[in-house]
Design a protein around this motif. Sequence first.
Motif, PDB file in Angstrom:
ATOM      1  N   THR A 123       0.763  -1.196   0.023  1.00 51.09           N
ATOM      2  CA  THR A 123       0.053   0.138  -0.036  1.00 51.09           C
ATOM      3  C   THR A 123       0.844   1.095   0.051  1.00 51.09           C
ATOM      4  O   THR A 123       0.312   2.374  -0.249  1.00 51.09           O
ATOM      5  CB  THR A 123      -0.925   0.055   1.197  1.00 51.09           C
ATOM      6  OG1 THR A 123      -0.243  -0.141   2.302  1.00 51.09           O
ATOM      7  CG2 THR A 123      -1.989  -0.929   1.198  1.00 51.09           C
ATOM      8  N   SER A 124       2.136   1.152   0.313  1.00 52.86           N
ATOM      9  CA  SER A 124       3.127   2.470   0.359  1.00 52.86           C
ATOM     10  C   SER A 124       4.467   1.739  -0.057  1.00 52.86           C
ATOM     11  O   SER A 124       4.707   0.455   0.127  1.00 52.86           O
ATOM     12  CB  SER A 124       3.229   2.994   1.584  1.00 52.86           C
ATOM     13  OG  SER A 124       3.570   2.287   2.554  1.00 52.86           O
ATOM     14  N   ARG A 159       0.180   4.950  -7.029  1.00 51.82           N
ATOM     15  CA  ARG A 159       1.250   4.922  -5.661  1.00 51.82           C
ATOM     16  C   ARG A 159       2.598   5.563  -6.290  1.00 51.82           C
ATOM     17  O   ARG A 159       3.267   6.207  -5.800  1.00 51.82           O
ATOM     18  CB  ARG A 159       1.384   3.831  -5.383  1.00 51.82           C
ATOM     19  CG  ARG A 159       0.105   3.338  -4.351  1.00 51.82           C
ATOM     20  CD  ARG A 159       0.422   2.122  -3.461  1.00 51.82           C
ATOM     21  NE  ARG A 159       0.561   0.824  -4.303  1.00 51.82           N
ATOM     22  CZ  ARG A 159      -0.611  -0.002  -4.486  1.00 51.82           C
ATOM     23  NH1 ARG A 159      -1.760   0.222  -3.855  1.00 51.82           N
ATOM     24  NH2 ARG A 159      -0.486  -1.116  -5.195  1.00 51.82           N
TER      25      ARG A 159
END
Length: 289
Positions: free
Chosen positions: A221-222, A252
């Motif tokens: 997610t990051s 992202r």
Amino acid sequence: MPLPALAPRLDEDDHLAEADFRRISALIAGQTGIKLPPAKRLMVEGRLRRRLRALDLPGFAAYGDYLFHQGGIDDELIFLINAVTTNKTDFFREPEHFELLHRRLVPELLSGRKNHMPLLKIWSAASSTGAEPYTIAMVLADLAAQRRDFRFAVLATDISTDVLDAGRHAVYPAEQVAPVPAGMQQRYLMHARRAGVRPEIRIVPELRRLVRFDRLNLMDTSYPYDRDVDIIFLRNVLIYFEKRDQSAVISRLADHLRQGGYLILGHSESMIGTSITMRQVAPAVFQKT
């Protein structure tokens, strides 16, 4: 005199149960975003036979039992990902992008820099065994020697630990570097001198020092990297992802580009780019504005 015992051969007629293949496919998709449709079943079997030997398992039924009933998934996951990920790569693959990098992208990025000898940050986000990041490094090293007004660093990431190890080692079959221009071969490649061994080359240490290899799952997610990257190469990997995952990964990565930075996709992914909000400046090349 008795002959030495031979290691038992796996039964080539042994196959992965359909239910186990579906479970593996779901596991890989959930962990990496990579789709394994039914047509990939034989490919997966072929690649997993080495794991059966390494684990000393008699067949695929025992492997499925180990994964899903004996709690082996945690220990085996990294090996499973290494086995099933596709790592097609070449030096100077889709050469138009490297010509554009030299002729237009770097000069435009440097034109807006005020500081002395700025550092250009380039990210190969699906680096495989290193052909792409080392191609980038060759192009930039030549340009830096010509211009003498910038420095550069290349980040190379992939989910497979096997290909990252290969990239760090930077040894390739001699025939694989055939697309590298002759002058660059002289400047950036060392040739093995061992007689009787398949010809190999290695990237010179001066170039290897400019490329850092790191493991990254694009489905995270990051990402733990700088947010002022100048150019991100994300070529020929999104085609293996579901559409929603494609958009999430692009979003992202875009967050890690500086204003005016570029995202480069593979030519086979040009349709994916139709959903990108960045400005398209060339086929499969997008600029963050």
